[in-house]
Motif scaffolding. Structure first.
Motif, mmCIF file in Angstrom:
data_model
loop_
_atom_site.group_PDB
_atom_site.id
_atom_site.type_symbol
_atom_site.label_atom_id
_atom_site.label_comp_id
_atom_site.label_asym_id
_atom_site.label_seq_id
_atom_site.Cartn_x
_atom_site.Cartn_y
_atom_site.Cartn_z
ATOM 1 N N VAL A 159 27.598 4.165 -159.793
ATOM 2 C CA VAL A 159 26.216 3.993 -159.352
ATOM 3 C C VAL A 159 25.247 4.247 -160.500
ATOM 4 O O VAL A 159 25.386 5.220 -161.242
ATOM 5 C CB VAL A 159 25.899 4.944 -158.177
ATOM 6 N N ARG A 160 24.271 3.360 -160.667
ATOM 7 C CA ARG A 160 23.132 3.563 -161.564
ATOM 8 C C ARG A 160 21.861 3.340 -160.738
ATOM 9 O O ARG A 160 21.867 2.590 -159.766
ATOM 10 C CB ARG A 160 23.126 2.570 -162.735
ATOM 11 N N SER A 161 20.756 3.910 -161.167
ATOM 12 C CA SER A 161 19.518 3.798 -160.389
ATOM 13 C C SER A 161 19.107 2.348 -160.174
ATOM 14 O O SER A 161 18.645 1.979 -159.083
ATOM 15 C CB SER A 161 18.392 4.565 -161.086
ATOM 16 N N ASP A 162 19.291 1.508 -161.201
ATOM 17 C CA ASP A 162 18.838 0.120 -161.063
ATOM 18 C C ASP A 162 19.764 -0.726 -160.187
ATOM 19 O O ASP A 162 19.448 -1.881 -159.880
ATOM 20 C CB ASP A 162 18.675 -0.537 -162.434
ATOM 21 N N LEU A 163 20.897 -0.158 -159.785
ATOM 22 C CA LEU A 163 21.832 -0.896 -158.928
ATOM 23 C C LEU A 163 21.702 -0.522 -157.459
ATOM 24 O O LEU A 163 22.416 -1.080 -156.618
ATOM 25 C CB LEU A 163 23.274 -0.641 -159.387
ATOM 26 N N VAL A 164 20.817 0.415 -157.131
ATOM 27 C CA VAL A 164 20.628 0.838 -155.749
ATOM 28 C C VAL A 164 19.570 -0.062 -155.107
ATOM 29 O O VAL A 164 18.436 -0.146 -155.585
ATOM 30 C CB VAL A 164 20.209 2.314 -155.675
ATOM 31 N N VAL A 165 19.965 -0.731 -154.034
ATOM 32 C CA VAL A 165 19.134 -1.771 -153.425
ATOM 33 C C VAL A 165 18.432 -1.233 -152.182
ATOM 34 O O VAL A 165 19.099 -0.775 -151.238
ATOM 35 C CB VAL A 165 20.005 -2.980 -153.034
ATOM 36 N N PRO A 166 17.096 -1.267 -152.151
ATOM 37 C CA PRO A 166 16.376 -0.846 -150.936
ATOM 38 C C PRO A 166 16.726 -1.759 -149.760
ATOM 39 O O PRO A 166 16.977 -2.956 -149.929
ATOM 40 C CB PRO A 166 14.901 -0.997 -151.326
ATOM 41 N N PRO A 220 31.527 1.739 -147.000
ATOM 42 C CA PRO A 220 32.178 2.631 -147.967
ATOM 43 C C PRO A 220 33.682 2.673 -147.698
ATOM 44 O O PRO A 220 34.143 2.366 -146.593
ATOM 45 C CB PRO A 220 31.523 3.991 -147.704
ATOM 46 N N TYR A 221 34.437 3.060 -148.724
ATOM 47 C CA TYR A 221 35.891 3.145 -148.573
ATOM 48 C C TYR A 221 36.439 4.121 -149.608
ATOM 49 O O TYR A 221 35.729 4.518 -150.540
ATOM 50 C CB TYR A 221 36.558 1.769 -148.729
ATOM 51 N N THR A 222 37.688 4.497 -149.456
ATOM 52 C CA THR A 222 38.307 5.424 -150.400
ATOM 53 C C THR A 222 39.153 4.667 -151.417
ATOM 54 O O THR A 222 39.770 3.646 -151.098
ATOM 55 C CB THR A 222 39.203 6.450 -149.689
ATOM 56 N N VAL A 223 39.183 5.180 -152.649
ATOM 57 C CA VAL A 223 40.143 4.680 -153.635
ATOM 58 C C VAL A 223 41.528 5.197 -153.236
ATOM 59 O O VAL A 223 41.646 6.153 -152.470
ATOM 60 C CB VAL A 223 39.784 5.161 -155.060
ATOM 61 N N PRO A 224 42.607 4.571 -153.727
ATOM 62 C CA PRO A 224 43.947 5.079 -153.397
ATOM 63 C C PRO A 224 44.105 6.524 -153.889
ATOM 64 O O PRO A 224 43.775 6.844 -155.025
ATOM 65 C CB PRO A 224 44.880 4.129 -154.165
ATOM 66 N N TYR A 225 44.603 7.386 -153.017
ATOM 67 C CA TYR A 225 44.767 8.788 -153.412
ATOM 68 C C TYR A 225 46.142 9.329 -153.041
ATOM 69 O O TYR A 225 46.338 10.522 -152.849
ATOM 70 C CB TYR A 225 43.652 9.666 -152.818
ATOM 71 N N LEU A 257 27.742 -10.932 -166.831
ATOM 72 C CA LEU A 257 27.440 -9.590 -166.333
ATOM 73 C C LEU A 257 28.368 -9.253 -165.177
ATOM 74 O O LEU A 257 28.429 -9.985 -164.187
ATOM 75 C CB LEU A 257 25.983 -9.532 -165.859
ATOM 76 N N VAL A 258 29.093 -8.150 -165.291
ATOM 77 C CA VAL A 258 29.927 -7.635 -164.208
ATOM 78 C C VAL A 258 29.235 -6.392 -163.659
ATOM 79 O O VAL A 258 28.996 -5.434 -164.403
ATOM 80 C CB VAL A 258 31.343 -7.272 -164.698
ATOM 81 N N THR A 259 28.901 -6.403 -162.378
ATOM 82 C CA THR A 259 28.160 -5.272 -161.837
ATOM 83 C C THR A 259 28.441 -5.090 -160.354
ATOM 84 O O THR A 259 29.197 -5.860 -159.739
ATOM 85 C CB THR A 259 26.641 -5.438 -162.094
ATOM 86 N N GLU A 260 27.838 -4.063 -159.778
ATOM 87 C CA GLU A 260 27.898 -3.774 -158.345
ATOM 88 C C GLU A 260 26.490 -3.434 -157.880
ATOM 89 O O GLU A 260 25.710 -2.850 -158.630
ATOM 90 C CB GLU A 260 28.799 -2.572 -158.058
ATOM 91 N N LEU A 261 26.193 -3.767 -156.637
ATOM 92 C CA LEU A 261 24.896 -3.444 -156.063
ATOM 93 C C LEU A 261 25.132 -2.609 -154.812
ATOM 94 O O LEU A 261 25.910 -2.986 -153.928
ATOM 95 C CB LEU A 261 24.129 -4.730 -155.755
ATOM 96 N N PHE A 262 24.469 -1.447 -154.747
ATOM 97 C CA PHE A 262 24.752 -0.424 -153.744
ATOM 98 C C PHE A 262 23.632 -0.340 -152.717
ATOM 99 O O PHE A 262 22.451 -0.503 -153.058
ATOM 100 C CB PHE A 262 24.928 0.935 -154.417
ATOM 101 N N LEU A 263 23.991 -0.019 -151.487
ATOM 102 C CA LEU A 263 23.010 0.105 -150.413
ATOM 103 C C LEU A 263 22.340 1.477 -150.465
ATOM 104 O O LEU A 263 23.006 2.508 -150.545
ATOM 105 C CB LEU A 263 23.690 -0.094 -149.062
ATOM 106 N N ALA A 264 21.014 1.475 -150.389
ATOM 107 C CA ALA A 264 20.238 2.690 -150.665
ATOM 108 C C ALA A 264 20.474 3.810 -149.660
ATOM 109 O O ALA A 264 20.214 4.978 -149.973
ATOM 110 C CB ALA A 264 18.749 2.351 -150.708
ATOM 111 N N ASP A 265 20.957 3.503 -148.463
ATOM 112 C CA ASP A 265 21.119 4.544 -147.448
ATOM 113 C C ASP A 265 22.549 5.066 -147.359
ATOM 114 O O ASP A 265 22.879 5.794 -146.422
ATOM 115 C CB ASP A 265 20.662 4.029 -146.082
ATOM 116 N N ASP A 266 23.403 4.718 -148.324
ATOM 117 C CA ASP A 266 24.800 5.132 -148.240
ATOM 118 C C ASP A 266 24.953 6.618 -148.554
ATOM 119 O O ASP A 266 24.381 7.111 -149.531
ATOM 120 C CB ASP A 266 25.654 4.312 -149.203
ATOM 121 N N ALA A 300 29.219 1.965 -150.238
ATOM 122 C CA ALA A 300 29.244 0.538 -149.937
ATOM 123 C C ALA A 300 28.562 -0.252 -151.047
ATOM 124 O O ALA A 300 27.519 0.150 -151.569
ATOM 125 C CB ALA A 300 28.543 0.280 -148.604
ATOM 126 N N HIS A 301 29.146 -1.399 -151.398
ATOM 127 C CA HIS A 301 28.590 -2.174 -152.506
ATOM 128 C C HIS A 301 29.009 -3.631 -152.426
ATOM 129 O O HIS A 301 29.998 -3.986 -151.792
ATOM 130 C CB HIS A 301 29.035 -1.595 -153.856
#
Length: 289
Positions: A247-254, A189-194, A227-236, A213-214
């Motif tokens: 984040v969408r439900s179908d993009l969360v990876v077990p 995981p990381y922060t966007v510029p703030y 298709l432009v997408t991101e895949l996210f780790l389920a324990d993040d 994290a993705h």
């Protein structure tokens, strides 16, 4: 128009656009004006608030560069980018999600079974999956995956001079049945510029700047919509408070941990895998063009 009022201004704007050369441009801009006018009326925006907004946009322009666009960041943080992704995702296909600012064209080629890990710091991860036709569920022949992620320190190669050029960037060619596998390290995981006006908005609202994290993916294949997408780790821990609503439900990876010896044997790094590795199984569904 001399007799314009708060109630007639929106129609006046539309009347002024009567000679617009393109119907879609007219539709979009007149709708934008309609909602902006409604916003001002609903909130009874003061002069000071109006000027503060204009100054924030002015600062956004001043700090924007080819590498960092504060206007895109505002779009992301307001959820506009996510909403554009959602309304443009074809039924049954993997959800569209954030492109992000760190994509680099000309990623080095990676064969099925290729290695992005290369012995670098971080938890070793084996990623395996298939690219499927969203309508039939069959594997997609000729699929390629343009992928990028950050390193274990949370930085992308473009942010970190200590990393090799285009580190953790790859153009993976899938097997003829759409299957693929590769080795990498766990993304972070990381922060966007703030430190700019968009960050000021986050602080004013008490919001996080964190992204979970993705893995970024652009999937392409002949006869299919890219298709432009991101895949996210389920324990993040940031899945349910992603700053840009990606984040969408179908993009969360077990995830599960497996013996290194149980990983696909055609991995280039198979003989070098540690005793236990993190394993992620991906399914990417593409819609026909």
């Amino acid at each position: 128009m001399r007799d314009v009022t708060p109630e007639t201004l929106t129609q006046a704007f539309a009347d002024y656009a009567a000679k617009a050369g393109d119907a879609r441009t007219k539709e979009v801009l007149c709708s934008l004006a309609k909602h902006l006018h409604a916003f001002v009326r609903e909130t009874r925006l003061t002069h000071a608030e109006w000027m503060a907004g204009l100054m924030a946009l002015t600062r956004a322009g001043e700090i924007s560069t080819p590498e960092r666009n504060e206007f895109i960041l505002f779009s992301d943080l307001f959820g506009v980018s996510a909403l554009v992704d959602m309304v443009n995702t074809p039924p049954g296909a993997t959800s569209c999600s954030n492109l992000g600012p760190f994509h680099q064209r000309g990623a080095p080629p990676l064969p099925d079974g290729g290695d992005l890990w290369k012995g670098q710091p971080g938890e070793v991860m084996v990623v395996a999956g298939r690219v499927l036709d969203a309508g039939t569920g069959q594997g997609v022949a000729g699929a390629t995956l343009d992928m990028w992620q950050n390193a274990d320190n949370g930085f992308y190669a473009a942010q970190d001079a200590a990393q090799p050029a285009k580190n953790y960037h790859a153009l993976l060619t899938c097997a003829p049945d759409g299957s693929f596998a590769f080795s990498t390290t766990r993304m972070q995981p990381y922060t966007v510029p703030y430190d700019g006006p968009a960050g000021d908005m986050l602080r004013a609202l008490g919001r996080d700047a964190w992204r979970p994290a993705h893995l970024h993916v652009i999937a392409e294949a002949p006869g299919y919509r890219h298709l432009v997408t991101e895949l996210f780790l389920a324990d993040d821990p940031y899945l349910d408070r992603d700053a840009v609503f990606g984040v969408r439900s179908d993009l969360v990876v077990p995830l599960r941990r497996i013996p290194g010896a149980s990983a696909p044997r055609h991995l280039q790094a198979f003989e070098r895998l540690p005793g236990t590795v993190l394993h992620a199984e991906l399914v990417i569904r593409m819609a026909r063009a």
